[in-house]
Design an enzyme around this catalytic site. Structure first.
Site, PDB file in Angstrom:
ATOM      1  N   PHE A 312      73.192   1.291  38.985  1.00 16.58           N
ATOM      2  CA  PHE A 312      71.829   0.772  39.036  1.00 16.58           C
ATOM      3  C   PHE A 312      70.820   1.903  38.904  1.00 16.58           C
ATOM      4  O   PHE A 312      70.958   2.953  39.546  1.00 16.58           O
ATOM      5  CB  PHE A 312      71.564   0.073  40.376  1.00 16.58           C
ATOM      6  CG  PHE A 312      72.231  -1.259  40.535  1.00 16.58           C
ATOM      7  CD1 PHE A 312      71.573  -2.421  40.174  1.00 16.58           C
ATOM      8  CD2 PHE A 312      73.502  -1.352  41.066  1.00 16.58           C
ATOM      9  CE1 PHE A 312      72.177  -3.654  40.328  1.00 16.58           C
ATOM     10  CE2 PHE A 312      74.119  -2.581  41.232  1.00 16.58           C
ATOM     11  CZ  PHE A 312      73.456  -3.733  40.865  1.00 16.58           C
ATOM     12  N   ASP A 313      69.803   1.685  38.105  1.00 20.55           N
ATOM     13  CA  ASP A 313      68.589   2.492  38.210  1.00 20.55           C
ATOM     14  C   ASP A 313      67.874   2.045  39.489  1.00 20.55           C
ATOM     15  O   ASP A 313      68.109   0.939  39.986  1.00 20.55           O
ATOM     16  CB  ASP A 313      67.711   2.266  36.985  1.00 20.55           C
ATOM     17  CG  ASP A 313      66.369   2.951  37.104  1.00 20.55           C
ATOM     18  OD1 ASP A 313      66.350   4.150  37.415  1.00 20.55           O
ATOM     19  OD2 ASP A 313      65.342   2.279  36.914  1.00 20.55           O
TER      20      ASP A 313
END
Length: 625
Positions: A312-313
């Site tokens: 995930f960013d």
């Protein structure tokens, strides 16, 4: 979606006309319409089928490449021989529609790279030795040139600030949600945006060496190096084709009856095999669409079923992407936190800084009566000063307070360090020359993030946080969410290298992000998922899927759907193969005629479609459980 259809009709009129006419011809044939002795489905066979037969023949005779095209070609020829014109036209139409969708996906990916290229600054302001300013093309900038960047302009090349103070929006490169204050000696990157305050800089890396150009090359190389999964039907095509042909020729040689040999080819006609994968994928895509997930790549769900690691960013993905007031701390006994907020918001009312705007927005939402500021001064790189209800208010960083002779007591220093450890940005406040406290701002975690990550872990998926933000900001988010691994200070190439290492170790990765800086990782990962609402157009173009409403709670749903879809495909393929080989055996023994053989393979196609259709509602029930 409507815009995509309009664009396709504009760019590909021949393909649109071919598929449109074929669909109309199949509809007329299905309704029993005939033009004399001619079945309208012949039009679909000619328009959609002939290109497939030509491609299959070219692959077979020039490269000895036996794939699904050869299967479909034999199916078309066998169906035409026994007069099953509608079946032949139907298979040809489905295959051409799938090929068109794949071509449109490639075009979208190319458009995403073009959008990224358009971010490259076109001009730069170069300062001559005498101080004269001239506007030149960005590609004409040379190393050691002195450039001036005005408020709102994009930094043209990588360099170092010589004079001036400002705040830079670096989200293009790092994904950071908060602007970064810059002063003389600090580095700036091409493609980032100067929020306010003009500054002069010395060019360090220009042209192809600049940060933005390196990221463009990363996206292009990731796109070129991403291998496509070979369809299951293509993997099995060689053996199926050889088996059927050997059976037909062997039957003819042994029995001497051409009819039996033709019947073998008829029952082999792999309509169910051809429909096994696309019908399951179409049903799964329809299911995903109902849950706010746009599937852009036809094989994206097939790839997603293999993923066991999700990266995930942070900003805009696990967090909301905009700064909000997280804490108000006052150290003056006679100054309540609400009053400190009111005075600080009044001083920041005319500020251009995103943190100041966030404070004002938070104050307005509180419903308190506003105060009026006088003698407002914007101090780039430090903060603001103003007179509010007769009191001098300073709001900014520690450098501003030190410049005005305001010392920070140990109590305030300790509280400030605690807030910074949580990844919060601080706006320090002073009243009448005395430190008063601070307003802490942070990018809030999405309310649905915890539920989404917990659901993924229940699916047996490892969750990893890859962010360009600071270690403190990353750890602050990780403490609130079930994350297995955290990596901070990640530039686009760092994310790309991490994904490459994981996938080289046999751990397929799904990357989820929203920013331009995530585009290389979204393109490189086995599956890329973009935030469709807050995400940039470039990120959405680079990804295989998009969460239309940015609802990451749907991620566990999509993972479960992908795995269920693969089980359905394997079931469909196994059933169609068993049916085909059983029918071949019966045809070889003479127990099946061409007509009854056609009925058998049509019945198999219907059963495959019905089984695939169960995917349309399966996941809704599964989610409820």
């Amino acid at each position: 979606m409507l815009a995509d259809v309009k664009q396709w009709l504009k760019e590909e009129p021949r393909q649109a006309a071919t598929l449109g006419l074929s669909a109309l011809a199949l509809a007329l044939s299905f309704c029993g319409v005939r033009f004399g002795p001619v079945d309208p489905a012949w039009l679909a066979v000619l328009l959609c089928g002939l290109p497939i037969v030509r491609e299959g023949a070219e692959g077979l005779f020039t490269r000895f490449d036996i794939r699904a095209d050869v299967l479909v070609s034999l199916a078309l020829i066998a169906a035409v021989i026994i007069g099953e014109i509608f079946a032949a036209g139907e298979v040809a139409f489905i295959m051409q529609l799938g090929a068109l969708l794949e071509a449109r996906t490639v075009a979208r990916a190319r458009a995403g790279i073009e959008r990224l290229v358009h971010l490259t600054p076109r001009t730069a302001r170069r300062l001559a030795a005498g101080g004269t300013e001239s506007v030149i093309p960005a590609e004409a900038v040379r190393v050691d040139d002195v450039l001036r960047v005005l408020p709102g302009e994009t930094v043209p090349v990588d360099g170092v600030i010589l004079t001036g103070q400002t705040a830079i929006d670096q989200s293009v490169m790092t994904g950071e949600s908060l602007p970064v204050d810059k002063a003389p000696g600090d580095e700036v990157s091409s493609g980032t945006v100067n929020q306010f305050g003009a500054f002069d800089m010395r060019a360090v890396r220009v042209g192809e060496d600049s940060a933005l150009q390196r990221m463009i090359r990363l996206v292009q190389s990731a796109d070129a190096g991403k291998a496509k999964i070979v369809r299951l039907a293509d993997r099995w095509a060689t053996w199926i084709v050889l088996t059927a042909l050997i059976a037909a020729v062997g039957t003819w040689i042994v029995t001497g009856e051409v009819l039996r040999a033709v019947t073998v080819l008829v029952v082999f006609c792999p309509c169910a095999l051809v429909l096994a994968t696309p019908t399951a994928i179409m049903a799964a895509i329809g299911n995903a669409t109902r849950h706010g997930v746009l599937i852009k790549e036809g094989d994206a769900l097939e790839r997603l079923a293999r993923v066991r690691t999700v990266a995930f960013d942070k900003t805009g993905t696990l967090t909301c992407g905009t700064p909000g007031v997280a804490r108000i701390h006052s150290i003056l006994p006679d100054l309540a936190p609400d009053e400190l907020l009111r005075l600080t918001a009044a001083a920041e009312e005319r500020s251009e800084h995103p943190l100041g705007k966030a404070i004002v927005r938070h104050f307005r939402e509180s419903g308190q009566p506003a105060a009026t500021a006088e003698d407002f001064r914007m101090l780039p790189g430090r903060g603001v000063s103003a007179r509010v209800e007769g009191r001098e208010v300073l709001a900014g960083n520690a450098a501003l307070l030190a410049e005005r002779g305001v010392s920070l007591p140990p109590e305030l220093e300790s509280a400030a360090q605690e807030a910074r450890a949580e990844g919060q940005a601080l706006v320090l406040a002073a009243l009448d020359g005395k430190a008063a406290g601070f307003v802490a701002l942070a990018d809030d975690v999405r309310p649905t993030a915890g539920e989404a990550l917990s659901g993924l872990q229940r699916c047996g998926v490892e969750t990893v946080l890859l962010t360009g933000d600071s270690e403190a900001a990353a750890q602050a988010v990780a403490r609130r969410l079930p994350v297995h691994e955290v990596r901070a200070h990640c530039l686009p190439e760092d994310k790309l290298q991490w994904i490459a290492r994981r996938e080289a170790a046999g751990q397929p990765v799904c990357m989820i992000g929203d920013g331009i800086n995530d585009a290389p990782a979204l393109k490189s990962a086995l599956v890329g998922v973009a935030m469709g609402g807050v995400g940039s157009d470039i990120a959405v173009d680079a990804a295989d899927m998009a969460l239309v409403q940015d609802d990451i709670r749907e991620l566990p749903h999509i993972f479960a759907l992908a795995r269920r879809m693969m089980r359905t495909i394997v079931c469909n393929l196994s059933f169609s193969l068993i049916l085909n080989f059983a029918a071949i055996f019966l045809a070889m023994t003479g127990l099946l005629s061409p007509v009854s053989g056609a009925l058998v393979h049509n019945a198999g196609s219907v059963l495959v479609i019905v089984n695939s259709a169960l995917l349309l509602h399966w996941q809704a029930r599964r989610s409820a459980q």
